[in-house]
Write a protein that holds these residues in place. Structure first.
Motif, PDB file in Angstrom:
ATOM      1  N   PRO A 156       0.840  -1.201   0.000  1.00 50.64           N
ATOM      2  CA  PRO A 156       0.000   0.000   0.000  1.00 50.64           C
ATOM      3  C   PRO A 156       0.873   1.248   0.000  1.00 50.64           C
ATOM      4  N   VAL A 157       0.538   2.213  -0.832  1.00 47.43           N
ATOM      5  CA  VAL A 157       1.385   3.398  -0.972  1.00 47.43           C
ATOM      6  C   VAL A 157       0.626   4.628  -0.487  1.00 47.43           C
ATOM      7  N   PHE A 158       1.012   5.120   0.670  1.00 48.57           N
ATOM      8  CA  PHE A 158       0.497   6.365   1.234  1.00 48.57           C
ATOM      9  C   PHE A 158       1.684   7.303   1.401  1.00 48.57           C
ATOM     10  N   ILE A 159       1.631   8.484   0.782  1.00 49.22           N
ATOM     11  CA  ILE A 159       2.743   9.430   0.806  1.00 49.22           C
ATOM     12  C   ILE A 159       2.241  10.794   1.276  1.00 49.22           C
ATOM     13  N   ASP A 160       3.073  11.480   2.040  1.00 48.28           N
ATOM     14  CA  ASP A 160       2.730  12.787   2.603  1.00 48.28           C
ATOM     15  C   ASP A 160       2.215  13.726   1.509  1.00 48.28           C
ATOM     16  N   ARG A 161       1.037  14.266   1.761  1.00 46.31           N
ATOM     17  CA  ARG A 161       0.351  15.122   0.781  1.00 46.31           C
ATOM     18  C   ARG A 161       1.203  16.329   0.376  1.00 46.31           C
ATOM     19  N   ARG A 162       1.967  16.886   1.325  1.00 43.90           N
ATOM     20  CA  ARG A 162       2.774  18.071   1.033  1.00 43.90           C
ATOM     21  C   ARG A 162       3.826  17.783  -0.037  1.00 43.90           C
ATOM     22  N   PHE A 163       4.311  16.551  -0.051  1.00 42.81           N
ATOM     23  CA  PHE A 163       5.299  16.176  -1.064  1.00 42.81           C
ATOM     24  C   PHE A 163       4.620  15.845  -2.385  1.00 42.81           C
ATOM     25  N   VAL A 164       3.583  15.049  -2.334  1.00 44.01           N
ATOM     26  CA  VAL A 164       2.898  14.622  -3.564  1.00 44.01           C
ATOM     27  C   VAL A 164       2.355  15.822  -4.329  1.00 44.01           C
ATOM     28  N   VAL A 194       8.746   9.692   3.948  1.00 47.79           N
ATOM     29  CA  VAL A 194       7.503  10.452   4.104  1.00 47.79           C
ATOM     30  C   VAL A 194       6.303   9.588   3.739  1.00 47.79           C
ATOM     31  N   ALA A 195       6.408   8.304   4.046  1.00 51.78           N
ATOM     32  CA  ALA A 195       5.306   7.377   3.772  1.00 51.78           C
ATOM     33  C   ALA A 195       4.403   7.235   4.988  1.00 51.78           C
ATOM     34  N   GLY A 196       3.181   6.790   4.751  1.00 52.85           N
ATOM     35  CA  GLY A 196       2.259   6.497   5.832  1.00 52.85           C
ATOM     36  C   GLY A 196       2.634   5.208   6.548  1.00 52.85           C
ATOM     37  N   HIS A 197       2.076   5.027   7.732  1.00 55.30           N
ATOM     38  CA  HIS A 197       2.462   3.878   8.540  1.00 55.30           C
ATOM     39  C   HIS A 197       2.148   2.556   7.850  1.00 55.30           C
ATOM     40  N   GLN A 198       1.098   2.509   7.014  1.00 57.70           N
ATOM     41  CA  GLN A 198       0.770   1.253   6.337  1.00 57.70           C
ATOM     42  C   GLN A 198       1.893   0.829   5.385  1.00 57.70           C
ATOM     43  N   THR A 199       2.442   1.794   4.661  1.00 60.32           N
ATOM     44  CA  THR A 199       3.545   1.509   3.745  1.00 60.32           C
ATOM     45  C   THR A 199       4.770   1.048   4.517  1.00 60.32           C
ATOM     46  N   ILE A 200       5.113   1.779   5.564  1.00 63.48           N
ATOM     47  CA  ILE A 200       6.318   1.469   6.342  1.00 63.48           C
ATOM     48  C   ILE A 200       6.186   0.114   7.022  1.00 63.48           C
ATOM     49  N   ARG A 201       5.040  -0.156   7.578  1.00 60.99           N
ATOM     50  CA  ARG A 201       4.857  -1.427   8.297  1.00 60.99           C
ATOM     51  C   ARG A 201       4.848  -2.618   7.342  1.00 60.99           C
ATOM     52  N   THR A 202       4.453  -2.392   6.092  1.00 58.76           N
ATOM     53  CA  THR A 202       4.575  -3.455   5.087  1.00 58.76           C
ATOM     54  C   THR A 202       6.044  -3.716   4.778  1.00 58.76           C
ATOM     55  N   ARG A 207       8.054 -10.684   5.548  1.00 61.83           N
ATOM     56  CA  ARG A 207       8.141 -10.998   4.117  1.00 61.83           C
ATOM     57  C   ARG A 207       9.321 -10.286   3.464  1.00 61.83           C
ATOM     58  N   PHE A 208       9.586  -9.056   3.905  1.00 67.90           N
ATOM     59  CA  PHE A 208      10.723  -8.303   3.388  1.00 67.90           C
ATOM     60  C   PHE A 208      11.974  -8.516   4.242  1.00 67.90           C
ATOM     61  N   ILE A 352       5.566 -13.210  14.428  1.00 68.81           N
ATOM     62  CA  ILE A 352       5.504 -12.093  13.477  1.00 68.81           C
ATOM     63  C   ILE A 352       5.559 -12.545  12.024  1.00 68.81           C
ATOM     64  N   SER A 353       5.865 -13.804  11.783  1.00 69.17           N
ATOM     65  CA  SER A 353       6.100 -14.257  10.408  1.00 69.17           C
ATOM     66  C   SER A 353       4.863 -14.181   9.526  1.00 69.17           C
ATOM     67  N   ALA A 354       3.691 -14.331  10.106  1.00 69.53           N
ATOM     68  CA  ALA A 354       2.473 -14.348   9.298  1.00 69.53           C
ATOM     69  C   ALA A 354       1.856 -12.967   9.099  1.00 69.53           C
ATOM     70  N   LYS A 355       2.412 -11.934   9.724  1.00 72.97           N
ATOM     71  CA  LYS A 355       1.812 -10.606   9.645  1.00 72.97           C
ATOM     72  C   LYS A 355       2.096  -9.954   8.297  1.00 72.97           C
ATOM     73  N   SER A 356       1.082  -9.340   7.710  1.00 76.33           N
ATOM     74  CA  SER A 356       1.305  -8.542   6.506  1.00 76.33           C
ATOM     75  C   SER A 356       1.729  -7.128   6.863  1.00 76.33           C
ATOM     76  N   LEU A 357       1.306  -6.654   8.052  1.00 78.49           N
ATOM     77  CA  LEU A 357       1.723  -5.358   8.582  1.00 78.49           C
ATOM     78  C   LEU A 357       2.438  -5.594   9.910  1.00 78.49           C
ATOM     79  N   ALA A 358       3.714  -5.250   9.966  1.00 80.29           N
ATOM     80  CA  ALA A 358       4.451  -5.392  11.219  1.00 80.29           C
ATOM     81  C   ALA A 358       3.946  -4.373  12.229  1.00 80.29           C
ATOM     82  N   ASP A 359       3.966  -4.729  13.500  1.00 80.26           N
ATOM     83  CA  ASP A 359       3.714  -3.729  14.529  1.00 80.26           C
ATOM     84  C   ASP A 359       4.800  -2.668  14.435  1.00 80.26           C
ATOM     85  N   ILE A 360       4.478  -1.457  14.794  1.00 78.74           N
ATOM     86  CA  ILE A 360       5.433  -0.358  14.686  1.00 78.74           C
ATOM     87  C   ILE A 360       6.698  -0.683  15.476  1.00 78.74           C
TER      88      ILE A 360
END
Length: 431
Positions: A156-164, A194-202, A207-208, A352-360
């Motif tokens: 998922p790609v969420f990027i800071d609006r000020r940059f986009v 400057v990504a949203g937490h969903q992008t960073i946690r992925t 998996r990565f 944590i291996s099965a998570k698609s989004l890691a905890d922060i």
């Protein structure tokens, strides 16, 4: 690479000396010498005037109504004070109002930089007084634009609006080895910067993190790097200013231009000096977290544990020096470390291996598992409370010299690899 009994290590602002026992046979592993630029400002101006795969900055800025410049947060010693004002003045002279220029701190999921720390980071009062300087907040949903998932791995790609939404977008940063993305700088300042937490946690999911190609100094087949490239292409036109520093934080190289091409040019410059081949592995390795500002927290210290793993003999001892002047890190990281201590490495990884989004911030705990699988990890620090020291899940040593002596005796091997700059140098075993 010299033989020595007393070796200066990067530690906090002042550094410390590692005093080796007579029995030790040290191998000091340092970057190849990179000559300091004789005139950093002239080199910067040349980069802005003759970019890579792009027109000069003065031409890029013409006809634009707004601009956003990304800078790294306080954990990276980027010389922002050198280049921000000249870049902003060039943009303003080309017609962009100062009121429409934003300097955005690419914090990722790190804490914001504010007050005196922000002034130190920016390095120029004129910038603070004349343009908007703000922090990115990854957890602020309204502050981001949803650009949809990446085509290959559906990140998922969420990027800071000020940059986009800025008409001229520039990322700035430091090009150095990064223990997952291969190299820092360039596209990494955008995502996760400057990504949203969903992008960073992925990005930070197992998996990565567990992919064997997601390692320092590697861009080929590296899933993090490939996703970052897909993200910058989604955003569109982006430029980058990339710096390379020596061990004394002097500028040795600077590039400007299209974000991917200019970053790769900086990587090409620094690779041979940073990636050091070694003909053997070591049962005793002494390294650092690169001193201030990287060793302000235990969270950042993990990077120094991971980088030298290729030269650590299985079952060997890795001793890392890190001041941890600011303490442990985030509460989320503290919670992850507490679970590691409670569950042990194998059960923690299983959870944590099965998570698609890691905890922060639990990703950093996952990265710590990598050196723990190879050998014994010891930490020398002057920071951290007794409880924080327990939560490191590694052995705390009161003396570097005594830890080295004990390791030599334990392994019956006097050879000691010493890496004064920590994760800024990548030793690679080549028999």
């Amino acid at each position: 690479m010299a033989d020595a009994r007393s070796i200066p290590l990067l530690f906090g602002r002042a550094g410390i000396e590692l005093k080796l026992p007579e029995a030790a046979r040290p191998q000091i592993i340092q970057k190849a010498h990179l000559p300091r630029l004789p005139d950093a400002r002239a080199a910067l101006q040349d980069a802005l005037d003759t970019p890579i795969d792009a027109p000069p900055l003065a031409e890029l800025a013409k006809g634009r109504a707004s601009a956003c410049i990304l800078i790294c947060d306080i954990t990276r010693p980027v010389p922002n004070g050198l280049f921000l004002r000249p870049m902003i003045e060039t943009m303003h002279a080309a017609g962009i109002p100062l009121s429409a220029i934003t300097v955005l701190v690419a914090t990722g999921l790190h804490r914001p930089n504010e007050g005196a720390e922000l002034a130190e980071l920016v390095g120029d009062d004129w910038v603070l007084e004349n343009v908007t300087v703000a922090n990115h907040f990854a957890r602020d949903a309204e502050a981001h634009v949803d650009l949809g998932p990446t085509p290959t791995r559906a990140t998922p790609v969420f990027i800071d609006r000020r940059f986009v939404e800025a008409e001229l977008r520039i990322a700035t940063g430091l090009v150095e080895p990064h223990f997952m993305a291969g190299w820092s700088g360039g596209r990494k300042v955008v995502a996760p910067g400057v990504a949203g937490h969903q992008t960073i946690r992925t990005f930070h999911s197992a998996r990565f993190m567990e992919d064997p190609l997601a390692v320092q100094c590697n861009l080929v087949g590296n899933p993090l790097h490939e996703e970052q490239l897909e993200i910058v292409r989604k955003i569109g036109e982006i430029y980058a200013l990339n710096t390379v520093l020596d061990e004394d934080r002097n500028l040795v190289h600077v590039t400007f231009g299209e974000i991917i091409a200019s970053h790769l040019a900086a990587v090409d410059f620094v690779t041979s000096a940073t990636r050091i081949e070694m003909p053997r592995k070591f049962k005793t390795v002494v390294t650092t977290s690169a001193g201030y500002p990287l060793d302000k927290t235990y969270y950042q210290t993990v990077k120094g544990m991971v980088t030298p793993l290729d030269i650590l003999e299985p079952g060997g001892t890795l001793i890392i020096a890190s001041e941890c002047s600011e303490g442990f890190g985030s509460e989320e990281f503290r919670d992850a470390q507490a679970r590691l201590v409670e569950l042990g490495p194998e059960r923690f990884l299983a959870t944590i291996s099965a998570k698609s989004l890691a905890d922060i911030d639990e990703w950093q705990t996952e990265m710590q598992l990598k050196p723990m699988r190879v050998g014994q990890i010891q930490l020398y620090t002057t920071g951290l409370t007794p409880e924080e020291r327990r939560l490191t899940a590694v052995e705390i040593v009161p003396s570097l010299a005594e830890a080295v002596s004990a390791s030599i005796a334990r392994h019956n091997d006097p050879a000691v690899a010493v890496i004064p700059e920590g994760p800024y140098v990548v030793p690679v075993h080549r028999a």
